[in-house]
Design a protein around this motif. Structure first.
Motif, PDB file in Angstrom:
ATOM      1  N   ARG A  95       0.827  -1.209   0.000  1.00 17.63           N
ATOM      2  CA  ARG A  95       0.000   0.000   0.000  1.00 17.63           C
ATOM      3  C   ARG A  95       0.863   1.262   0.000  1.00 17.63           C
ATOM      4  N   SER A  96       1.853   1.319   0.889  1.00 15.89           N
ATOM      5  CA  SER A  96       2.699   2.510   0.997  1.00 15.89           C
ATOM      6  C   SER A  96       4.161   2.258   0.643  1.00 15.89           C
ATOM      7  N   GLY A  97       4.538   0.997   0.505  1.00 18.40           N
ATOM      8  CA  GLY A  97       5.938   0.627   0.301  1.00 18.40           C
ATOM      9  C   GLY A  97       6.627   0.221   1.591  1.00 18.40           C
ATOM     10  N   THR A  98       6.009   0.535   2.735  1.00 10.14           N
ATOM     11  CA  THR A  98       6.648   0.269   4.031  1.00 10.14           C
ATOM     12  C   THR A  98       6.815  -1.225   4.294  1.00 10.14           C
ATOM     13  N   ARG A  99       5.772  -2.012   4.088  1.00 17.75           N
ATOM     14  CA  ARG A  99       5.907  -3.458   4.328  1.00 17.75           C
ATOM     15  C   ARG A  99       6.961  -4.068   3.417  1.00 17.75           C
ATOM     16  N   SER A 100       7.057  -3.546   2.197  1.00 20.42           N
ATOM     17  CA  SER A 100       8.058  -4.063   1.257  1.00 20.42           C
ATOM     18  C   SER A 100       9.473  -3.778   1.733  1.00 20.42           C
ATOM     19  N   ILE A 101       9.744  -2.537   2.139  1.00 22.02           N
ATOM     20  CA  ILE A 101      11.105  -2.232   2.564  1.00 22.02           C
ATOM     21  C   ILE A 101      11.427  -2.874   3.915  1.00 22.02           C
ATOM     22  N   VAL A 102      10.446  -2.990   4.795  1.00 20.62           N
ATOM     23  CA  VAL A 102      10.688  -3.654   6.083  1.00 20.62           C
ATOM     24  C   VAL A 102      11.022  -5.132   5.848  1.00 20.62           C
ATOM     25  N   THR A 103      10.251  -5.804   5.015  1.00 22.34           N
ATOM     26  CA  THR A 103      10.490  -7.221   4.744  1.00 22.34           C
ATOM     27  C   THR A 103      11.854  -7.403   4.085  1.00 22.34           C
ATOM     28  N   TRP A 104      12.165  -6.566   3.101  1.00 24.31           N
ATOM     29  CA  TRP A 104      13.466  -6.617   2.430  1.00 24.31           C
ATOM     30  C   TRP A 104      14.602  -6.377   3.420  1.00 24.31           C
ATOM     31  N   SER A 105      14.465  -5.335   4.253  1.00 27.35           N
ATOM     32  CA  SER A 105      15.553  -4.994   5.175  1.00 27.35           C
ATOM     33  C   SER A 105      15.782  -6.099   6.207  1.00 27.35           C
ATOM     34  N   LEU A 106      14.709  -6.715   6.701  1.00 29.42           N
ATOM     35  CA  LEU A 106      14.877  -7.825   7.636  1.00 29.42           C
ATOM     36  C   LEU A 106      15.536  -9.020   6.952  1.00 29.42           C
ATOM     37  N   ALA A 107      15.191  -9.266   5.693  1.00 26.18           N
ATOM     38  CA  ALA A 107      15.844 -10.344   4.937  1.00 26.18           C
ATOM     39  C   ALA A 107      17.327 -10.046   4.757  1.00 26.18           C
ATOM     40  N   GLN A 108      17.657  -8.801   4.471  1.00 24.31           N
ATOM     41  CA  GLN A 108      19.058  -8.410   4.310  1.00 24.31           C
ATOM     42  C   GLN A 108      19.819  -8.531   5.630  1.00 24.31           C
ATOM     43  N   ALA A 109      19.196  -8.081   6.720  1.00 20.54           N
ATOM     44  CA  ALA A 109      19.859  -8.113   8.028  1.00 20.54           C
ATOM     45  C   ALA A 109      20.055  -9.541   8.520  1.00 20.54           C
ATOM     46  N   THR A 110      19.041 -10.378   8.394  1.00 16.20           N
ATOM     47  CA  THR A 110      19.149 -11.742   8.916  1.00 16.20           C
ATOM     48  C   THR A 110      20.088 -12.609   8.095  1.00 16.20           C
ATOM     49  N   SER A 111      20.252 -12.265   6.819  1.00 14.02           N
ATOM     50  CA  SER A 111      21.184 -13.033   5.988  1.00 14.02           C
ATOM     51  C   SER A 111      22.620 -12.546   6.157  1.00 14.02           C
ATOM     52  N   GLY A 112      22.791 -11.383   6.777  1.00 12.79           N
ATOM     53  CA  GLY A 112      24.123 -10.802   6.928  1.00 12.79           C
ATOM     54  C   GLY A 112      24.574 -10.029   5.700  1.00 12.79           C
ATOM     55  N   ALA A 113      23.693  -9.841   4.730  1.00  8.59           N
ATOM     56  CA  ALA A 113      24.053  -9.135   3.498  1.00  8.59           C
ATOM     57  C   ALA A 113      24.368  -7.659   3.759  1.00  8.59           C
ATOM     58  N   ARG A 114      23.643  -7.070   4.713  1.00 10.99           N
ATOM     59  CA  ARG A 114      23.849  -5.661   5.047  1.00 10.99           C
ATOM     60  C   ARG A 114      23.669  -5.467   6.547  1.00 10.99           C
ATOM     61  N   ALA A 115      24.417  -4.532   7.088  1.00  9.13           N
ATOM     62  CA  ALA A 115      24.341  -4.212   8.512  1.00  9.13           C
ATOM     63  C   ALA A 115      23.115  -3.336   8.777  1.00  9.13           C
ATOM     64  N   PRO A 116      22.539  -3.434   9.982  1.00 10.32           N
ATOM     65  CA  PRO A 116      21.373  -2.607  10.313  1.00 10.32           C
ATOM     66  C   PRO A 116      21.576  -1.111  10.073  1.00 10.32           C
ATOM     67  N   ASP A 117      22.737  -0.572  10.442  1.00 10.29           N
ATOM     68  CA  ASP A 117      22.976   0.864  10.241  1.00 10.29           C
ATOM     69  C   ASP A 117      22.924   1.236   8.762  1.00 10.29           C
ATOM     70  N   GLU A 118      23.487   0.380   7.900  1.00 12.52           N
ATOM     71  CA  GLU A 118      23.437   0.633   6.460  1.00 12.52           C
ATOM     72  C   GLU A 118      21.994   0.596   5.967  1.00 12.52           C
ATOM     73  N   LEU A 119      21.240  -0.383   6.436  1.00 14.89           N
ATOM     74  CA  LEU A 119      19.841  -0.513   6.022  1.00 14.89           C
ATOM     75  C   LEU A 119      19.006   0.679   6.470  1.00 14.89           C
ATOM     76  N   ILE A 120      19.251   1.157   7.681  1.00 13.94           N
ATOM     77  CA  ILE A 120      18.531   2.338   8.179  1.00 13.94           C
ATOM     78  C   ILE A 120      18.828   3.535   7.282  1.00 13.94           C
ATOM     79  N   GLY A 121      20.087   3.703   6.887  1.00 15.31           N
ATOM     80  CA  GLY A 121      20.469   4.797   5.996  1.00 15.31           C
ATOM     81  C   GLY A 121      19.835   4.670   4.617  1.00 15.31           C
ATOM     82  N   LEU A 122      19.822   3.457   4.072  1.00 12.08           N
ATOM     83  CA  LEU A 122      19.189   3.235   2.773  1.00 12.08           C
ATOM     84  C   LEU A 122      17.690   3.525   2.850  1.00 12.08           C
ATOM     85  N   GLY A 123      17.064   3.086   3.933  1.00  6.71           N
ATOM     86  CA  GLY A 123      15.643   3.358   4.118  1.00  6.71           C
ATOM     87  C   GLY A 123      15.367   4.846   4.214  1.00  6.71           C
ATOM     88  N   ARG A 124      16.173   5.543   5.004  1.00  5.39           N
ATOM     89  CA  ARG A 124      15.996   6.988   5.176  1.00  5.39           C
ATOM     90  C   ARG A 124      16.107   7.697   3.830  1.00  5.39           C
TER      91      ARG A 124
END
Length: 136
Positions: A95-124
């Motif tokens: 609907r807004s893109g939020t669920r998509s980026i949250v799901t993607w970012s959690l997948a990236q974080a849990t796989s170790g592909a990207r660090a949380p700080d990097e993901l927060i910056g990309l999201g921002r």
């Protein structure tokens, strides 16, 4: 045209896209569409079957991972697996893109592909606040 928000070279989010936006996504070079919106949230939204038909007509791969509220661990894992095999660039929407980026970012974080700080910056940079999800 919908509000396509580039997160990385390989991943873009958007609020609900129209059937016409699917053809535009193909024209822009996207190869895969992920629909994170459950059918029936809004009577005006296209169904997953309609979106899939439009994606296939445009030559795009299509995946439906409907997320209600926050993504479940299974949905995060399904997304992680999809990201590892899908042809990019990928356009994910809800609907807004939020669920998509949250799901993607959690997948990236849990796989170790990207660090949380990097993901927060990309999201921002894409207009989303992931600090509550990723503990920033």
């Amino acid at each position: 045209m919908s509000d396509f928000r580039r997160v990385t070279d390989e991943f873009t989010t958007a609020p609900q896209i129209s059937l016409a936006d699917v053809a535009e996504a193909a024209r822009l070079g996207f190869r895969t569409v992920i629909n994170n919106r459950p059918d029936g949230e809004d009577p005006a939204q296209p169904s997953s079957a309609e979106m899939e038909a439009a994606a296939k007509a445009a030559g795009l791969a299509y995946h439906h991972i409907p997320v209600r509220g926050g993504p479940t661990p299974d949905q995060v894992e399904q997304t992680r697996e999809l990201l590892s095999t899908a042809e990019g660039p990928i356009l994910a929407f809800c609907r807004s893109g939020t669920r998509s980026i949250v799901t993607w970012s959690l997948a990236q974080a849990t796989s170790g592909a990207r660090a949380p700080d990097e993901l927060i910056g990309l999201g921002r940079a894409a207009g989303y606040d992931l600090s509550g999800v990723l503990g920033g």
